[in-house]
Design an enzyme around this catalytic site. Structure first.
Site, PDB file in Angstrom:
ATOM      1  N   GLU A  36      24.956  16.475 -35.775  1.00  0.00           N
ATOM      2  CA  GLU A  36      24.633  17.613 -34.904  1.00  0.00           C
ATOM      3  C   GLU A  36      23.195  18.084 -35.118  1.00  0.00           C
ATOM      4  O   GLU A  36      22.694  18.130 -36.239  1.00  0.00           O
ATOM      5  CB  GLU A  36      25.611  18.753 -35.182  1.00  0.00           C
ATOM      6  N   CYS A  57      22.047  21.045 -35.006  1.00  0.00           N
ATOM      7  CA  CYS A  57      22.038  22.217 -35.889  1.00  0.00           C
ATOM      8  C   CYS A  57      22.153  21.823 -37.357  1.00  0.00           C
ATOM      9  O   CYS A  57      21.617  22.507 -38.232  1.00  0.00           O
ATOM     10  CB  CYS A  57      23.178  23.165 -35.532  1.00  0.00           C
ATOM     11  N   GLU A  67      33.197  18.314 -36.971  1.00  0.00           N
ATOM     12  CA  GLU A  67      31.724  18.197 -37.069  1.00  0.00           C
ATOM     13  C   GLU A  67      31.309  18.065 -38.528  1.00  0.00           C
ATOM     14  O   GLU A  67      30.426  18.774 -39.007  1.00  0.00           O
ATOM     15  CB  GLU A  67      31.060  19.411 -36.411  1.00  0.00           C
ATOM     16  N   CYS A  69      24.843  26.520 -29.586  1.00  0.00           N
ATOM     17  CA  CYS A  69      24.096  26.791 -30.812  1.00  0.00           C
ATOM     18  C   CYS A  69      22.843  25.929 -30.918  1.00  0.00           C
ATOM     19  O   CYS A  69      21.811  26.395 -31.410  1.00  0.00           O
ATOM     20  CB  CYS A  69      24.994  26.595 -32.032  1.00  0.00           C
ATOM     21  N   CYS A  70      22.918  24.671 -30.482  1.00  0.00           N
ATOM     22  CA  CYS A  70      21.816  23.740 -30.744  1.00  0.00           C
ATOM     23  C   CYS A  70      20.536  24.047 -29.958  1.00  0.00           C
ATOM     24  O   CYS A  70      19.449  24.039 -30.546  1.00  0.00           O
ATOM     25  CB  CYS A  70      22.262  22.302 -30.490  1.00  0.00           C
ATOM     26  N   HIS A 112      32.566  21.015 -42.598  1.00  0.00           N
ATOM     27  CA  HIS A 112      31.650  21.221 -41.478  1.00  0.00           C
ATOM     28  C   HIS A 112      30.203  21.188 -41.977  1.00  0.00           C
ATOM     29  O   HIS A 112      29.817  21.954 -42.852  1.00  0.00           O
ATOM     30  CB  HIS A 112      31.973  22.564 -40.829  1.00  0.00           C
ATOM     31  N   ASP A 153      32.621  35.103 -44.603  1.00  0.00           N
ATOM     32  CA  ASP A 153      32.789  34.539 -43.264  1.00  0.00           C
ATOM     33  C   ASP A 153      33.224  33.079 -43.303  1.00  0.00           C
ATOM     34  O   ASP A 153      32.899  32.344 -44.245  1.00  0.00           O
ATOM     35  CB  ASP A 153      31.486  34.643 -42.480  1.00  0.00           C
ATOM     36  N   GLY A 154      33.930  32.669 -42.246  1.00  0.00           N
ATOM     37  CA  GLY A 154      34.319  31.267 -42.129  1.00  0.00           C
ATOM     38  C   GLY A 154      33.148  30.357 -41.832  1.00  0.00           C
ATOM     39  O   GLY A 154      33.208  29.155 -42.093  1.00  0.00           O
ATOM     40  N   HIS A 155      32.092  30.902 -41.248  1.00  0.00           N
ATOM     41  CA  HIS A 155      30.883  30.117 -40.952  1.00  0.00           C
ATOM     42  C   HIS A 155      29.702  30.796 -41.624  1.00  0.00           C
ATOM     43  O   HIS A 155      29.248  31.853 -41.209  1.00  0.00           O
ATOM     44  CB  HIS A 155      30.655  30.024 -39.453  1.00  0.00           C
ATOM     45  N   HIS A 212      33.811  34.257 -36.528  1.00  0.00           N
ATOM     46  CA  HIS A 212      32.333  34.251 -36.528  1.00  0.00           C
ATOM     47  C   HIS A 212      31.679  35.630 -36.476  1.00  0.00           C
ATOM     48  O   HIS A 212      30.528  35.746 -36.063  1.00  0.00           O
ATOM     49  CB  HIS A 212      31.818  33.425 -35.344  1.00  0.00           C
TER      50      HIS A 212
END
Length: 528
Positions: free
Chosen positions: A211, A213, A195, A291-292, A143, A64-66, A14
């Protein structure tokens, strides 16, 4: 934390995701205050990232992975006008899914170590949408938050560069989400593992992940698409996600949060059946993966950015939310104040102030849940016809004068919503919706064993505002039936001679966003 290991595990760790949020925070702070002290830091960080990543031979060909850095860099480009940041965003999108696969290559370079042994991010490339180049992706997989953040970044770059293939890929991902993989509440991501999305029409209610987010990311995606092509279908989804899943994610007092937003809850199963381990029957004060809560807060704080957009000489109103805004059209400065009673009664009023008359069009979205729309300009009815309707918006074009007013009123029938026949979990069931709100039953109003309540297909459903309940909400009531067990069951689990005995019952429903504010209890959106 790991000196010497910077940029060696982008798949899992991240680094660029966190950089993206720092950049977004810097842009928001600069826009709100005019102060550049955090923006200067963000630019230095972005310059460093640009020195590490890129198509040049000496740079990393990674991403990035996210996803998050992509849309953040476009925001940084908007405030600095430095095209380097836009190019870097496009580079990250272009590299995703290329071969040889970057995550596998970096995994080998660091000795095949992993950070999250419980997940297979390194090898499950669909999880982080790196299984194909982005322009070839047509289904929402992996995801959910990553997917919609990527979609928002793709739309951003497409809008700035005119990349037709990237825009078409954005449309395909959007269409797959909203037509096959989205809950009626605007939630996305149907399973807890990863997720993530699963497959078309797989939308379980009691194990839904949905989620907070992810719903926010869907709103990001919708808003970007609206700026490119103002069509009410994007705003309808934006509104659905906002008024249902996003608001469900925060308690009425603003102090507690949901990470997961199921559409059906049976508290007795939680902690006893592992498939429900991710479900919470009441909102939490905080989360280890936090995060949320801040994502909800920043969306609500920036909501003004989602109400309107402009294109050419047209001002589009996407959301009917009270507030004031200002634009410059040619030589005229236009101020528009909206007073809204939309959510409960379907009405809004717009009042214009300006320094001189101006010619432009006000485009008003006609929500997908209404069956009648009325508009008045300075108190006179405005006739709606094929000539002044386009893509779900009513177009009011005129020479506007200081003090002009526009009133809108939308009928608000109670809708009996049905799921697509391919959705196994909603077959034979009904969900009720009025205005932008999806409704649910709670144990607090209807007793336990909500699964035994039946909503007749032809009964009347009444709406009434209860100012004492949950801070003031519109409540739906209907006459229904409840299955009752006769006295013959005793120790028998199954019987061939069981009589289906029902008793009349009054069903009471509240808006989904307000559930779990009266203690722990059952909840259900879809009713038999």
């Amino acid at each position: 934390k790991e000196p010497g290991a910077r940029w060696t595990n982008l798949c899992e760790c991240h680094e660029l995701y966190c950089a993206g949020h720092l950049i977004e925070a810097a842009v928001a702070y600069y826009r709100a205050t005019g102060k550049s002290k955090l923006l200067d830091v963000a630019c230095k960080f972005a310059d460093h990232i640009d020195s590490v990543f890129g198509p040049e031979p000496e740079k990393l060909k990674g991403y990035d992975g996210h996803q998050e850095i992509e849309l953040a860099l476009v925001k940084l480009y908007h405030v600095t006008n430095n095209a380097k940041y836009l190019r870097l965003s496009r580079f990250f999108l272009d590299e995703r899914g290329q071969t040889p696969h970057f995550f596998l290559e970096e995994w080998k370079k660091r000795g095949r170590t992993v950070h999250f042994p419980d997940l297979t991010m390194i090898h499950d490339h669909a999880y982080n949408q790196s299984h194909l180049p982005v322009r070839q992706q047509e289904q929402a997989v992996g995801h959910a938050v990553r997917l919609v953040y990527m979609g928002a970044g793709m739309a951003d770059v497409a809008a700035e560069t005119g990349d037709a293939a990237l825009l078409e890929a954005s449309r395909k991902l959007w269409r797959n989400i909203v037509s096959r993989r989205m809950y009626i509440t605007g939630g996305i991501g149907s399973q807890s593992y990863g997720e993530s999305f699963t497959f078309d029409y797989d939308l379980p209610n009691d194990t839904a992940y949905s989620e907070s987010c992810a719903a926010i990311g869907l709103i990001f995606f919708a808003q970007r698409m609206l700026c490119i092509e103002p069509k009410s279908e994007y705003a309808d989804v934006m509104e659905r996600a906002l008024y249902n899943t996003v608001l469900s994610g925060i308690s009425l007092d603003g102090k507690r949060f949901f990470y997961v937003n199921p559409l059906e809850v049976y508290p007795n199963a939680i902690g006893k059946n592992a498939i429900y381990n991710h479900v919470k029957p009441e909102r939490q004060g905080w989360f280890g993966c936090a995060c949320c809560p801040p994502n909800i807060v920043r969306l609500l704080a920036s909501l003004g950015q989602y109400v309107y957009s402009t294109k050419g000489d047209t001002i589009y109103c996407h959301l009917y939310i009270g507030g004031q805004t200002e634009w410059n059209f040619g030589n005229a400065t236009i101020r528009l104040r909206q007073n809204s009673d939309y959510t409960w009664n379907g009405k809004s009023r717009f009042v214009f102030t300006m320094d001189r008359p101006a010619d432009y069009t006000l485009a008003l979205r006609i929500p997908d849940w209404t069956n009648q729309a009325e508009i008045w300009v300075n108190g006179a009815p405005y006739e709606l016809s094929a000539k002044n309707l386009a893509d779900g918006y009513a177009l009011v074009k005129r020479t506007w004068q200081p003090g002009d007013t526009v009133d809108v009123a939308f009928s608000m029938p109670v809708l009996r919503m049905k799921g697509h026949p391919h959705i196994r979990q909603t077959a034979g069931k009904t969900a009720l919706q009025r205005g932008p709100f999806v409704y649910c039953m709670e144990e607090a109003d209807n007793g336990e064993n909500l699964h035994r309540i039946i909503l007749p297909p032809d009964g009347e459903v009444r709406a009434a505002f209860d100012k004492e309940l949950l801070g003031g909400v519109q409540v739906l009531t209907a006459q229904g039936k409840r299955f009752e067990a006769d006295g013959q069951w005793r120790e028998k689990l199954y019987r061939s001679d069981a009589a289906e005995k029902t008793v009349p019952v009054k069903i009471k429903l509240i808006p989904y966003f307000a559930w779990a504010n009266r203690g722990v209890g059952e909840m259900r959106v879809w009713i038999s």
